[in-house]
Scaffold this motif. Structure first.
Motif, PDB file in Angstrom:
ATOM      1  N   PHE A 126     -18.388  52.125 -45.939  1.00 14.73           N
ATOM      2  CA  PHE A 126     -17.937  51.899 -47.311  1.00 14.73           C
ATOM      3  C   PHE A 126     -16.758  52.805 -47.650  1.00 14.73           C
ATOM      4  O   PHE A 126     -15.770  52.371 -48.256  1.00 14.73           O
ATOM      5  N   MET A 127     -16.837  54.068 -47.259  1.00 17.77           N
ATOM      6  CA  MET A 127     -15.769  55.017 -47.549  1.00 17.77           C
ATOM      7  C   MET A 127     -14.461  54.615 -46.879  1.00 17.77           C
ATOM      8  O   MET A 127     -13.377  54.888 -47.390  1.00 17.77           O
ATOM      9  N   ALA A 128     -14.560  53.964 -45.721  1.00 14.18           N
ATOM     10  CA  ALA A 128     -13.370  53.615 -44.945  1.00 14.18           C
ATOM     11  C   ALA A 128     -12.780  52.257 -45.320  1.00 14.18           C
ATOM     12  O   ALA A 128     -11.761  51.865 -44.769  1.00 14.18           O
ATOM     13  N   LEU A 129     -13.415  51.532 -46.241  1.00 14.37           N
ATOM     14  CA  LEU A 129     -12.883  50.235 -46.652  1.00 14.37           C
ATOM     15  C   LEU A 129     -11.476  50.403 -47.232  1.00 14.37           C
ATOM     16  O   LEU A 129     -11.219  51.281 -48.051  1.00 14.37           O
ATOM     17  N   GLY A 130     -10.577  49.554 -46.818  1.00 17.23           N
ATOM     18  CA  GLY A 130      -9.214  49.606 -47.336  1.00 17.23           C
ATOM     19  C   GLY A 130      -8.286  50.503 -46.555  1.00 17.23           C
ATOM     20  O   GLY A 130      -7.101  50.609 -46.869  1.00 17.23           O
ATOM     21  N   GLY A 131      -8.790  51.152 -45.529  1.00 24.22           N
ATOM     22  CA  GLY A 131      -7.924  52.012 -44.728  1.00 24.22           C
ATOM     23  C   GLY A 131      -8.737  52.821 -43.741  1.00 24.22           C
ATOM     24  O   GLY A 131      -9.921  53.064 -43.947  1.00 24.22           O
ATOM     25  N   ARG A 132      -8.098  53.233 -42.660  1.00 16.82           N
ATOM     26  CA  ARG A 132      -8.785  54.009 -41.648  1.00 16.82           C
ATOM     27  C   ARG A 132      -8.938  55.457 -42.120  1.00 16.82           C
ATOM     28  O   ARG A 132      -8.032  56.032 -42.704  1.00 16.82           O
ATOM     29  N   ALA A 133     -10.101  56.017 -41.850  1.00 20.27           N
ATOM     30  CA  ALA A 133     -10.368  57.404 -42.236  1.00 20.27           C
ATOM     31  C   ALA A 133     -11.162  58.067 -41.122  1.00 20.27           C
ATOM     32  O   ALA A 133     -12.246  57.598 -40.775  1.00 20.27           O
ATOM     33  N   PRO A 134     -10.662  59.167 -40.539  1.00 19.68           N
ATOM     34  CA  PRO A 134     -11.391  59.865 -39.484  1.00 19.68           C
ATOM     35  C   PRO A 134     -12.741  60.360 -39.986  1.00 19.68           C
ATOM     36  O   PRO A 134     -12.885  60.725 -41.159  1.00 19.68           O
ATOM     37  N   ARG A 135     -13.719  60.375 -39.085  1.00 22.47           N
ATOM     38  CA  ARG A 135     -15.062  60.815 -39.458  1.00 22.47           C
ATOM     39  C   ARG A 135     -15.043  62.234 -40.027  1.00 22.47           C
ATOM     40  O   ARG A 135     -15.752  62.537 -40.996  1.00 22.47           O
ATOM     41  N   ASP A 136     -14.221  63.114 -39.427  1.00 20.49           N
ATOM     42  CA  ASP A 136     -14.162  64.495 -39.915  1.00 20.49           C
ATOM     43  C   ASP A 136     -13.678  64.557 -41.356  1.00 20.49           C
ATOM     44  O   ASP A 136     -14.142  65.379 -42.151  1.00 20.49           O
ATOM     45  N   GLU A 137     -12.720  63.683 -41.697  1.00 27.60           N
ATOM     46  CA  GLU A 137     -12.202  63.654 -43.056  1.00 27.60           C
ATOM     47  C   GLU A 137     -13.255  63.109 -44.027  1.00 27.60           C
ATOM     48  O   GLU A 137     -13.388  63.596 -45.152  1.00 27.60           O
ATOM     49  N   LEU A 138     -14.014  62.118 -43.584  1.00 21.80           N
ATOM     50  CA  LEU A 138     -15.095  61.592 -44.413  1.00 21.80           C
ATOM     51  C   LEU A 138     -16.149  62.662 -44.661  1.00 21.80           C
ATOM     52  O   LEU A 138     -16.639  62.830 -45.784  1.00 21.80           O
ATOM     53  N   ARG A 139     -16.494  63.394 -43.617  1.00 22.52           N
ATOM     54  CA  ARG A 139     -17.473  64.479 -43.766  1.00 22.52           C
ATOM     55  C   ARG A 139     -16.951  65.549 -44.730  1.00 22.52           C
ATOM     56  O   ARG A 139     -17.705  66.098 -45.533  1.00 22.52           O
ATOM     57  N   ARG A 140     -15.663  65.837 -44.640  1.00 18.77           N
ATOM     58  CA  ARG A 140     -15.090  66.877 -45.493  1.00 18.77           C
ATOM     59  C   ARG A 140     -15.229  66.533 -46.971  1.00 18.77           C
ATOM     60  O   ARG A 140     -15.713  67.348 -47.772  1.00 18.77           O
ATOM     61  N   VAL A 141     -14.808  65.310 -47.352  1.00 15.89           N
ATOM     62  CA  VAL A 141     -14.839  64.969 -48.779  1.00 15.89           C
ATOM     63  C   VAL A 141     -16.272  64.772 -49.273  1.00 15.89           C
ATOM     64  O   VAL A 141     -16.589  65.117 -50.418  1.00 15.89           O
ATOM     65  N   LEU A 142     -17.143  64.244 -48.427  1.00 16.60           N
ATOM     66  CA  LEU A 142     -18.549  64.104 -48.829  1.00 16.60           C
ATOM     67  C   LEU A 142     -19.192  65.470 -49.015  1.00 16.60           C
ATOM     68  O   LEU A 142     -20.010  65.674 -49.924  1.00 16.60           O
ATOM     69  N   ALA A 143     -18.827  66.423 -48.156  1.00 11.72           N
ATOM     70  CA  ALA A 143     -19.359  67.774 -48.290  1.00 11.72           C
ATOM     71  C   ALA A 143     -18.876  68.424 -49.585  1.00 11.72           C
ATOM     72  O   ALA A 143     -19.617  69.170 -50.238  1.00 11.72           O
ATOM     73  N   GLU A 144     -17.647  68.122 -49.975  1.00 12.80           N
ATOM     74  CA  GLU A 144     -17.097  68.712 -51.196  1.00 12.80           C
ATOM     75  C   GLU A 144     -17.864  68.280 -52.439  1.00 12.80           C
ATOM     76  O   GLU A 144     -17.907  69.003 -53.428  1.00 12.80           O
ATOM     77  N   VAL A 145     -18.474  67.104 -52.391  1.00 13.86           N
ATOM     78  CA  VAL A 145     -19.241  66.631 -53.544  1.00 13.86           C
ATOM     79  C   VAL A 145     -20.746  66.732 -53.310  1.00 13.86           C
ATOM     80  O   VAL A 145     -21.546  66.259 -54.114  1.00 13.86           O
TER      81      VAL A 145
END
Length: 267
Positions: A103-122
């Motif tokens: 779901f987070m990557a819909l609309g564009g590619r996003a590295p797993r590390d970057e997804l983990r980073r922003v999810l960790a921030e919230v």
């Protein structure tokens, strides 16, 4: 005539602001939706738009983002402005299984590390591989907020960020938004129904009811006659609004963290 500037503007036009809207008006099918609205957002500033249902809050936000064209007015946006947008709600069909990562990557590619980073921030990194359908309303709001952070935005545009969050968690959401503002140095423009929910986080409040009824610091708006005419009272019964000084702050979980220097907080 409405002017929407997409080309780079002279620095003097914005004078350091992220965006500046003047005289924004909108008529739809002969009905007035917005009339002569002025608004500006600066880096590091949280501007909250409040008002009753049907006041035009979400419409104004869409205009600021360039998603809707007004009938009249002028809108300037800083060249190269990166915006992170958090919609009021997203409905995911139960018959379409999808993980938070996908779901987070819909609309564009996003590295797993970057997804983990922003999810960790919230505070919801542990949900990365969970089905979106299994998360709570409060968790979904944090996921949407994390998705808005993927662009490392200069401006966060948040439509009812506490939607679907229980009362005990609403204050934590606004603490989180203030912490993200400090971390990113970004500006925030946020739509909310209730002033008392954003008293602590907001730097500036615009009370909207098709036009700007009043604007200013939250504590001033809460006592403005125009605000009182709309809402009937400065805060809901049982909710205290007060200003005090203390030598601690609260983390995102509500726990007390001692500070060496006293700071001023509005609750």
């Amino acid at each position: 005539m409405f002017e929407f500037f997409r080309k780079p503007q002279p620095k003097t036009a914005l004078q350091g602001r992220l965006l500046d809207a003047r005289g924004i008006s909108l008529q739809l099918s002969g009905r007035r939706v917005l009339e002569d609205v002025d608004l500006s957002v600066e880096p590091g500033q949280i501007t909250t738009i409040i008002g009753p249902n049907g006041a035009g809050k979400t419409t104004l936000l869409r205009i600021l983002l360039g998603l809707q064209t007004p009938s009249a007015g002028r809108l300037l946006r800083r060249p190269g402005l990166r915006v992170g947008y958090m919609p009021q709600r997203i409905v995911v069909d139960d018959v379409m299984p999808i993980t938070v990562r996908r779901f987070m990557a819909l609309g564009g590619r996003a590295p797993r590390d970057e997804l983990r980073r922003v999810l960790a921030e919230v505070g919801v990194e542990h949900l990365l591989e969970q089905p979106v359908q299994s998360v709570s309303g409060g968790e979904m709001q944090r996921i949407l907020l994390a998705r808005a952070l993927l662009r490392r935005p200069h401006l966060l545009a948040l439509d009812e960020p506490a939607q679907g969050v229980d009362v005990s968690g609403q204050g934590e959401v606004f603490q989180l938004i203030a912490a993200l503002r400090d971390r990113y140095g970004c500006g925030v423009v946020m739509v909310s129904h209730e002033l008392h929910l954003v008293m602590e986080a907001a730097d500036s409040v615009i009370c909207l009811n098709q036009h700007v009824c009043c604007t200013g610091r939250p504590e001033a708006v809460s006592q403005d006659p125009a605000y009182l005419r709309l809402f009937g009272h400065s805060v809901p019964p049982g909710v205290a609004v007060y200003t005090h000084h203390h030598d601690h702050r609260h983390d995102l979980h509500g726990d007390v963290v001692k500070d060496a220097v006293k700071e001023h907080e509005e609750c």
